[in-house]
Structure formats: C-alpha cells, structure tokens
Enzyme design. Sequence first.
Site, PDB file in Angstrom:
ATOM      1  N   TYR A   1     -14.105  10.771  -0.920  1.00 27.59           N
ATOM      2  CA  TYR A   1     -13.428  10.231  -1.379  1.00 27.59           C
ATOM      3  C   TYR A   1     -13.582  11.447  -3.461  1.00 27.59           C
ATOM      4  CZ  TYR A   1     -12.280   6.441   1.474  1.00 27.59           C
ATOM      5  OH  TYR A   1     -12.195   5.447   1.502  1.00 27.59           O
TER       6      TYR A   1
ATOM      7  N   CYS B   1     -18.837  -1.770   2.235  1.00 27.37           N
ATOM      8  CA  CYS B   1     -17.904  -0.687   2.610  1.00 27.37           C
ATOM      9  C   CYS B   1     -18.312   0.126   3.972  1.00 27.37           C
ATOM     10  CB  CYS B   1     -17.755   0.207   1.647  1.00 27.37           C
ATOM     11  SG  CYS B   1     -16.128   2.229   2.001  1.00 27.37           S
TER      12      CYS B   1
ATOM     13  N   ARG C   1       1.014  -0.692  -0.452  1.00 26.23           N
ATOM     14  CA  ARG C   1       0.136  -0.143   0.185  1.00 26.23           C
ATOM     15  C   ARG C   1       0.687   0.872   0.374  1.00 26.23           C
ATOM     16  NH1 ARG C   1      -4.392   2.129   4.394  1.00 26.23           N
ATOM     17  NH2 ARG C   1      -4.815   4.290   3.416  1.00 26.23           N
TER      18      ARG C   1
END
Length: 432
Positions: A251, A171, A96
């Site tokens: 986001y 989510c 990541r």
Amino acid sequence: MNKALKLVVIGAGSSYTPELMEGIILHHNELPVSEVWLVDIEEGREKLHTIAELSKRMVAKAGLPITVVETLNRREAVAGADFVCTQIRVGMLEARKWDELIPLQYNVIGQETTGPGGMMKGLRTIPVILDICRDIEELAPDAWLLNFTNPAGMVTEAVHKYSSVKSVGLCNSPIGFQKWLSGFFGLPAEKIYSEFVGINHLHWVSDVVIDGESKLQELIDYPQSYKASNVPFDSWDHRFLNGLKAIPSYYLSYFYMTDAMLEEQKEAAATTGSRAEVVKRVEEELFELYRNEELQEKPKQLEQRGGAYYSEAAVLLMRSIYNDARDIQTLNVRNNGIISFLPEDASIEVNCIVTKQGPLPVPLRKIPQSVGGLLAAVKQYESLTIEAAVHGDRDIALQALVHHPLVPSVTVAEQLLDEMLEKNKPYLPLFN
C-alpha cells in the site's frame, strides 16, 4: 468463556465467509464453536441464504456439532456471543466504485482504504460499526469484536475511542508476508520473527530475524542480486530500500510511486474497470459456484478475491484468545506509547502477544528513521476522519482531506469532498 462458543459474523453475505467457515471447521478441536450466527441486512438476504446453505453443507461434510443460523435480526444474533466478526461494506461494491473513480477525475489516487476513497469508506462505516458496538455492549459485554471491515485501522480506533467493546482489528497483509517469508527461507513461520511498524495499510517491516540473526539486508539485496520477480517487494528501487532499512507494504506504493500508480489506475478504469468492478465480476462467479448444491467446501476460485489467509488470521486470533496461547500475531491495537510520536489512543499495526485478556503490543526494536513524517500525517488524517464520521462534521472532513499526503491542494480537496459527499448522501445521514 463457555466451553461451547457462539460466533457471530456480521456481513456474512460476503463471498469471504466460506473461508472463515473452513477455518472454524479445521480448528474445531482448539476452538470449540457450537453456534455460528450469520447476519446480514435485507439487501444481502439472497447472498446470506446462499452462504448459509453452503456453510451447512460444509459442516455436515465435516460431521461436526456446529449449528449454523442465518438471520437479519442482529440483536438476536449478538446476544450472548463470545466472538463477533464484522466484515461489512456499507453501500456495497457500488459505493466502492465511486470511491475509486471520482478521485481519478481530479488526478488523485482512487483507493478504498486511503486518500479520499478511504475517507468516504470511513465516513460511511464508522457510525454503523459503533451502532453494532452498542448492541454488543448491551447484549454480549464479554464478547471480543474482531474487525475486518476496511479501513480496519480507522474502524478499530473509532471503536476504542467511542465504545467499551473489547476489539481487535485484523488484516490479511501481514500474515501474507509471513507466509511468503516462510516459503522463501524454507522454515516454519514461528521460526522467523518479522517486526511490523506502522498503521493498517501503511506499515513497514523493519527487521526479519532468524536464530537471533537479522536477515533484512539479505532480503533487501535479493531482488537485485538475483533479478528476482518472485518477491513481493521486487518493484521497489534498491537504493531507496537500502537507505530506508525496511521493506514497505504494497500500500505504500500509493505514496512512494504515486505517478505510476495513478496512471495504472486510470488505465484500468478505462479498460478492465475499477477494482470494485473487477471484484463484482469475481463475486458473481463465486456465488454461481456457491449455489451449486453439490459444493461442500470452499472453492479454489475464492483466492482470486484478494483476501487470502483472512480466515486463518481470524481463527488464529480467536484460538489464541480462547486458549491463552501467548503467541505472536500482527494486529491493530491501541498505541499506548509503542510508537512514541503517535497519540496514545491511535490504532497501530504491530506485533502482539495474544493472551486471554487480549493482545499485548510488543515494544519495537527499530523504527525506520525516515517514516515518521508520513506515518504521523496519515494518522492525523485518520483521526480527523473518525471525528468527522462520529459528528457528521463537514469542516473536520475537509481538514482530513487537505492534510492527506495524496491530496494536492485545498481547492481539489473542497471539490472532491463536495462531489463525494453528494454521491454518498444515502449512507451519510449525519451529514444531511
């Protein structure tokens, strides 16, 4: 389904698992889980053992008849399961870190679920998830797969396209917003209907309705009227939201405020480190707590990890499927014409009525007029990434990257792809 349920958690060495265990314990009356199998790989053995021991202490404290089993044998765990939760991170936090840092060198957003970083995470993860699905098809064909693994939308779509497993993507972002709305209006969450439109990590709230009356405009105006900083969308430009007629998810700031977000990421990388490095430090502290044999509950510090309400979303979904509850939850499911300009087999994130047969998407009342182009473009990138992951195809991967709105040119896309594929070589056998 059996009366006594078997739950399998793959990637159980994650620091999130105690929150899931807490949810299983709290809702045991409505979701009678009798076995929890915690599964990980050899590299995660030590963390898995720590989590399993804490889980056993939590169950003992609650006095419930739940057996906790830790294992590295995934097939043994999956056999006869009712629910399988996947929360894996192929390449762990080190991979990541590079997803986040390499794009910054090219002045491109570095993030684990969108753009070049999201694509790399998809390429690493999708083949592994499909391998898990093959085990489920063979050993637990009636099981439900609940996927938390990011990029959740891509992973869910890949499972729908390339396996016969009954699968739903989850989510914590929608449930977090719904909790905030509940606090804001001082009402139970079930009294508020918020309509979500989009795909995972790219959704908009197109309406909020209480007693048949829309509260969307009131919410859009609130930060401006009261100069409030306690609202999750207070940083958005008011004139922009007014014209959009929707509230974007966090986001979307990567797309709507790219320059500011890029600067923020570069500054963080140079000072506190990438998000992966920050999370790694938080995880080390959490595991230090988990190893304490006196600890018998989920520690408060877990909330810093960024996954608040994750277990609530998971347990709520399992409970609703098991009990045929027919309540409304925001989930990642197959499009089937709900968003007319996206492919039928695309994974979308929308409200669903949850039944014993699975989630049924609720038709959308409002789709903001101006979001279609961005939504279609990012979905195209996701679909191409899935094909690249399944076939190990570098040419398709390049097309995915070039057509992502955050990537500025073919030249940058080619350089990024070459460098990131090289960095990810150990986790991408199909590309070698």
